[in-house]
Enzyme design. Structure first.
Site, PDB file in Angstrom:
ATOM      1  N   HIS A  21     -13.601  -2.119   6.428  1.00 42.00           N
ATOM      2  CA  HIS A  21     -12.324  -2.229   5.729  1.00 42.00           C
ATOM      3  C   HIS A  21     -12.527  -2.373   4.223  1.00 42.00           C
ATOM      4  O   HIS A  21     -13.616  -2.714   3.759  1.00 42.00           O
ATOM      5  CB  HIS A  21     -11.515  -3.420   6.253  1.00 42.00           C
ATOM      6  CG  HIS A  21     -12.197  -4.746   6.054  1.00 42.00           C
ATOM      7  ND1 HIS A  21     -13.130  -5.234   6.925  1.00 42.00           N
ATOM      8  CD2 HIS A  21     -12.090  -5.687   5.079  1.00 42.00           C
ATOM      9  CE1 HIS A  21     -13.567  -6.413   6.509  1.00 42.00           C
ATOM     10  NE2 HIS A  21     -12.941  -6.717   5.384  1.00 42.00           N
TER      11      HIS A  21
ATOM     12  N   HIS B  60     -17.575  -7.823   8.434  1.00 37.30           N
ATOM     13  CA  HIS B  60     -18.044  -9.197   8.579  1.00 37.30           C
ATOM     14  C   HIS B  60     -18.625  -9.400   9.972  1.00 37.30           C
ATOM     15  O   HIS B  60     -18.160  -8.800  10.947  1.00 37.30           O
ATOM     16  CB  HIS B  60     -16.891 -10.183   8.361  1.00 37.30           C
ATOM     17  CG  HIS B  60     -16.143  -9.945   7.093  1.00 37.30           C
ATOM     18  ND1 HIS B  60     -16.682 -10.168   5.847  1.00 37.30           N
ATOM     19  CD2 HIS B  60     -14.890  -9.464   6.877  1.00 37.30           C
ATOM     20  CE1 HIS B  60     -15.789  -9.865   4.925  1.00 37.30           C
ATOM     21  NE2 HIS B  60     -14.697  -9.435   5.520  1.00 37.30           N
TER      22      HIS B  60
ATOM     23  N   ARG C 279     -21.558  -5.567   2.567  1.00 33.60           N
ATOM     24  CA  ARG C 279     -21.075  -4.388   1.839  1.00 33.60           C
ATOM     25  C   ARG C 279     -21.861  -3.160   2.281  1.00 33.60           C
ATOM     26  O   ARG C 279     -23.102  -3.196   2.307  1.00 33.60           O
ATOM     27  CB  ARG C 279     -21.248  -4.574   0.324  1.00 33.60           C
ATOM     28  CG  ARG C 279     -20.188  -5.394  -0.342  1.00 33.60           C
ATOM     29  CD  ARG C 279     -20.316  -5.348  -1.870  1.00 33.60           C
ATOM     30  NE  ARG C 279     -21.556  -5.944  -2.319  1.00 33.60           N
ATOM     31  CZ  ARG C 279     -21.711  -7.245  -2.601  1.00 33.60           C
ATOM     32  NH1 ARG C 279     -20.687  -8.072  -2.472  1.00 33.60           N
ATOM     33  NH2 ARG C 279     -22.865  -7.706  -3.008  1.00 33.60           N
TER      34      ARG C 279
ATOM     35  N   GLU D 251      -9.991 -12.352  10.057  1.00 29.67           N
ATOM     36  CA  GLU D 251      -9.043 -12.534   8.961  1.00 29.67           C
ATOM     37  C   GLU D 251      -7.757 -11.749   9.199  1.00 29.67           C
ATOM     38  O   GLU D 251      -7.700 -10.856  10.040  1.00 29.67           O
ATOM     39  CB  GLU D 251      -9.677 -12.084   7.645  1.00 29.67           C
ATOM     40  CG  GLU D 251     -10.087 -10.625   7.607  1.00 29.67           C
ATOM     41  CD  GLU D 251     -10.852 -10.252   6.345  1.00 29.67           C
ATOM     42  OE1 GLU D 251     -10.390 -10.577   5.246  1.00 29.67           O
ATOM     43  OE2 GLU D 251     -11.912  -9.608   6.473  1.00 29.67           O
TER      44      GLU D 251
END
Length: 325
Positions: free
Chosen positions: A181, A106, A201, A123
């Protein structure tokens, strides 16, 4: 002038997301009503197009954004409202990975703002359930640079340089923007993140989506966002009972773990922030001056910032407590 109704602990209708990698554990573990291949349950969301709607009490049927526009700092806290205004700053999810998720990363706040007019995505994950051989992907298995990374990517050999880590129930991880990740098959997590749905992605296991087509990859966007530095995402802690155990403190959110075997009282108004409780084990009743609300495993509750004090009544519950520091 008609007096506005008082705020109280709020539950929301889960926003369920069908994913090619999703399964049925959100139903099996938490009793959520869902179809097969449900990968995510968005518990509290201010993401445009996916705004949470209250399911309990006086405000049943009212959206989170409407409440925020009406109650402002009384809902989220003075400093939070000053910083974020009418945007709810965090997104709370339960995720069931029946198959491996895509390998992704991200952007940070600056890049996300520039490219997407969005927050970045910092996150954390808390593992609620994991199969015996379950693992996640975090970063790289060797010292990495852009040249090596791009060569493996072009040769469809990126899995050879990814770091896999076995996980078990109770593990926690903090994932900063730019870190490569993926949640692995057999893992169920609670996810706490900035309000953002921006994902790059870079590999999707050559797998068709639920519509039968390959999902888009974002490798040109990702190369400017990726971090090749070594990452140590796993959070370590020693379990304690009946007091807040800090798991993760960031500028964006603070997460405590509450392992409760007796009643717990919290002065909410002193935090100057909304507080979200995600129940990850057991059950409890959250009591305020005028109301009470039950919460069980797989449920989430938002406590408005104007609440003076709450008592969590239970003999056995594990709860993630999240607010903005």
């Amino acid at each position: 002038m008609k007096k506005k109704p008082e705020l109280y602990p709020l539950k929301f209708i889960p926003i369920l997301k069908e994913k090619v990698w999703g399964g049925t554990k959100l139903s099996r573990l938490f009793g959520k009503e869902l179809a097969e291949n449900t990968g995510e349950s968005w518990e509290v969301s201010g993401v445009e197009g996916d705004i949470s709607v209250v399911v309990n009490g006086t405000f049943k049927g009212v959206s989170l954004v409407s409440l925020l526009e009406t109650y402002k700092e009384a809902l989220v806290g003075k400093k939070v409202y000053k910083t974020f205004g009418a945007t709810f700053p965090l997104l709370f999810k339960f995720i069931d990975a029946d198959q491996d998720l895509s390998v992704q990363l991200h952007p940070n706040d600056a890049l996300a703002k520039k490219r997407h007019n969005s927050f970045g995505k910092t996150e954390m994950w808390y593992v609620l359930d994991a199969d015996d051989d379950a693992r996640i992907i975090l970063g790289f298995s060797e010292k990495m640079d852009a040249e090596t990374y791009l060569r493996h990517l072009s040769e469809n050999k990126i899995t050879e340089i990814l770091h896999s880590e076995k996980v078990q129930k109770g593990d926690s991880f903090f994932i900063t923007p730019g870190v490569v990740h993926a949640i692995g098959a057999g893992v169920v997590i609670a996810e706490i993140q900035q309000t953002s749905d921006i994902t790059y992605r870079i590999y999707d296991w050559n797998r068709p989506d639920i519509n039968g087509e390959l999902r888009e990859l974002h490798n040109e966007l990702a190369i400017d966002a990726i971090t090749f530095e070594e990452t140590n995402a796993k959070l370590t802690y020693t379990e304690v009972e009946n007091e807040p155990l800090p798991l993760c403190t960031t500028p964006f959110f603070k997460t405590n773990k509450l392992t409760l075997t007796k009643n717990f009282t919290r002065n909410v108004v002193a935090l100057d922030s909304f507080v979200v409780y995600m129940c990850v084990e057991g059950a409890a009743t959250v009591v305020t001056k005028n109301t009470s609300e039950e919460i069980k495993k797989g449920e989430t509750l938002l406590i408005p910032a104007s609440t003076s004090e709450i008592t969590i009544k239970t003999s056995s519950a594990t709860i993630l407590e999240v607010y903005i520091p």
